[in-house]
Design a protein around this motif. Structure first.
Motif, mmCIF file in Angstrom:
data_model
loop_
_atom_site.group_PDB
_atom_site.id
_atom_site.type_symbol
_atom_site.label_atom_id
_atom_site.label_comp_id
_atom_site.label_asym_id
_atom_site.label_seq_id
_atom_site.Cartn_x
_atom_site.Cartn_y
_atom_site.Cartn_z
ATOM 1 N N GLY A 169 95.059 -91.491 48.608
ATOM 2 C CA GLY A 169 94.484 -92.725 48.900
ATOM 3 C C GLY A 169 95.082 -93.658 48.423
ATOM 4 O O GLY A 169 96.055 -94.397 48.674
ATOM 5 N N VAL A 170 94.295 -94.626 48.021
ATOM 6 C CA VAL A 170 94.879 -96.434 47.475
ATOM 7 C C VAL A 170 95.540 -96.452 46.008
ATOM 8 O O VAL A 170 94.761 -96.256 44.875
ATOM 9 N N VAL A 171 97.029 -95.841 46.353
ATOM 10 C CA VAL A 171 97.545 -95.827 45.140
ATOM 11 C C VAL A 171 97.998 -97.106 44.528
ATOM 12 O O VAL A 171 99.062 -97.491 44.934
ATOM 13 N N ALA B 163 84.436 -94.612 45.453
ATOM 14 C CA ALA B 163 83.478 -93.640 44.542
ATOM 15 C C ALA B 163 83.766 -94.232 42.945
ATOM 16 O O ALA B 163 82.793 -94.496 42.573
ATOM 17 N N LEU B 164 84.746 -93.671 42.452
ATOM 18 C CA LEU B 164 85.390 -93.365 41.182
ATOM 19 C C LEU B 164 85.139 -94.700 40.470
ATOM 20 O O LEU B 164 85.585 -94.629 39.010
ATOM 21 N N GLY B 165 85.413 -95.987 41.412
ATOM 22 C CA GLY B 165 85.730 -97.540 41.076
ATOM 23 C C GLY B 165 86.791 -97.721 40.826
ATOM 24 O O GLY B 165 86.390 -98.695 39.727
ATOM 25 N N ARG B 166 87.566 -97.007 40.635
ATOM 26 C CA ARG B 166 89.057 -97.876 40.613
ATOM 27 C C ARG B 166 90.299 -97.343 41.075
ATOM 28 O O ARG B 166 90.150 -96.124 41.613
ATOM 29 N N PRO B 167 91.693 -98.016 41.056
ATOM 30 C CA PRO B 167 92.549 -97.395 42.323
ATOM 31 C C PRO B 167 92.947 -96.257 41.435
ATOM 32 O O PRO B 167 93.311 -96.004 40.778
ATOM 33 N N GLU B 168 94.013 -95.631 42.185
ATOM 34 C CA GLU B 168 94.582 -93.994 41.677
ATOM 35 C C GLU B 168 95.937 -94.554 41.349
ATOM 36 O O GLU B 168 96.070 -95.919 41.293
ATOM 37 N N GLN C 287 96.151 -75.395 52.931
ATOM 38 C CA GLN C 287 95.475 -77.011 52.648
ATOM 39 C C GLN C 287 96.293 -77.694 52.580
ATOM 40 O O GLN C 287 96.959 -78.497 51.898
ATOM 41 N N ALA C 288 95.442 -79.037 52.786
ATOM 42 C CA ALA C 288 95.346 -80.570 52.789
ATOM 43 C C ALA C 288 94.543 -81.223 51.918
ATOM 44 O O ALA C 288 93.494 -81.851 52.466
ATOM 45 N N GLY C 289 94.691 -80.831 50.328
ATOM 46 C CA GLY C 289 93.585 -81.495 49.224
ATOM 47 C C GLY C 289 93.485 -82.558 49.286
ATOM 48 O O GLY C 289 94.320 -83.458 49.107
ATOM 49 N N LEU C 290 92.321 -83.117 49.447
ATOM 50 C CA LEU C 290 92.039 -85.070 49.494
ATOM 51 C C LEU C 290 92.008 -85.340 47.893
ATOM 52 O O LEU C 290 91.180 -84.299 47.043
ATOM 53 N N ILE C 291 93.100 -86.008 46.804
ATOM 54 C CA ILE C 291 92.597 -86.383 46.065
ATOM 55 C C ILE C 291 92.630 -87.799 45.960
ATOM 56 O O ILE C 291 94.282 -88.943 45.750
ATOM 57 N N ASP C 292 91.335 -88.482 46.355
ATOM 58 C CA ASP C 292 91.350 -90.280 46.407
ATOM 59 C C ASP C 292 90.615 -91.229 45.818
ATOM 60 O O ASP C 292 90.370 -91.800 46.167
#
Length: 265
Positions: free
Chosen positions: A192-194, A226-231, A254-259
């Motif tokens: 996501g937003v890294v 949701a976890l409240g911080r940038p990746e 598969q294309a797993g979301l890690i965001d």
């Protein structure tokens, strides 16, 4: 005396493209931490020596190679170099990529050609080169491709970029189906937003195009996590290392979301 558990990737040889900085650097270091020897590939040698020193300090073998992933011959040469220098080849991480920020109406042929050549063609050449090497060596292997949350949902001002990441998912699925019988798994990871240089540039371009202050776009996207911080690159690297390891042996296509919880599928 307690029995020593071997590192999950001990004895494995991996190649990571875009390894000189950002997510690629994080992935390369994590693979080494888990026991793999790692070939570091990037479009220039800037940063590669520093990453190599870090990996060597962990006790893993490493090698560097300069290649533009949009050049098919260069990608094949990088894989040949990795297999020769590391004494084997088991994992291909097609991580290199670039972003393009702007309205769809403003995209030029040159913009699109460069974006597609790196983000899509580069992944395709990496898949081809890895499959050829696995078959040459007569062994199974793992191919892991960089997609994105933008490969699951098209984002405004990131239309062509999103299209390239959707395309990576398509290549991942097709390659997984074509090469399962060869013992080759093909998966993708979708960050996501890294907090990397790429997101600094994305934020800067949004500021130029929309008039918001620099930092506001990054802040806006981060507030939806949701976890409240940038990746961090390390967040991504842990998932990629899982895909490279034995725990993902029965996972392919598969294309797993890690965001951190932004896009839900």
């Amino acid at each position: 005396m307690a029995m020593q558990i071997p590192a999950p990737l001990a004895g494995k040889a991996a190649l990571v493209t875009g390894a000189g900085r950002g997510i690629g650097r994080g992935i390369a270091v994590e693979l080494a931490r888990q026991g793999a020897d790692v070939a570091l590939v990037d479009v220039s040698d800037g940063g590669l020596a520093e990453v190599a020193d870090e990996i060597t300090g962990m006790g893993s073998k490493t090698t560097t190679f300069v290649a533009d992933v949009s050049d098919r011959d260069a990608v094949f040469a990088a894989v040949d170099h990795a297999a020769s220098a590391l004494g084997g080849f088991d994992v291909m991480v097609n991580n290199a990529g670039i972003a393009l920020v702007g309205p769809i109406a403003d995209v030029t042929p040159d913009d699109l050609a460069r974006l597609w050549a790196i983000n899509v063609d580069g992944v395709l050449w990496g898949i081809q080169a890895a499959v050829a090497k696995f078959k040459e060596l007569g062994r199974p292997g793992k191919i892991i491709n960089a997609s994105s949350i933008a490969g699951h949902e098209g984002f405004a001002m990131l239309g062509p970029y999103s299209a390239t990441k959707f395309a990576v998912r398509a290549l991942t699925q097709a390659a997984a189906k074509e090469h399962a019988a060869d013992g080759i798994t093909v998966n993708a990871y979708c960050p996501g937003v890294v907090g990397t240089d790429m997101w600094v540039e994305i934020d800067r371009r949004f500021a130029q195009l929309t008039g918001v202050a620099e930092g506001e776009t990054f802040k806006k996207f981060t507030e939806t996590i949701a976890l409240g911080r940038p990746e961090t690159p390390e967040d991504v690297a842990g998932f990629v290392a899982y895909l490279a390891g034995p725990g993902a042996d029965y996972m392919t296509g598969q294309a797993g979301l890690i965001d951190g919880g932004m896009v839900y599928r």
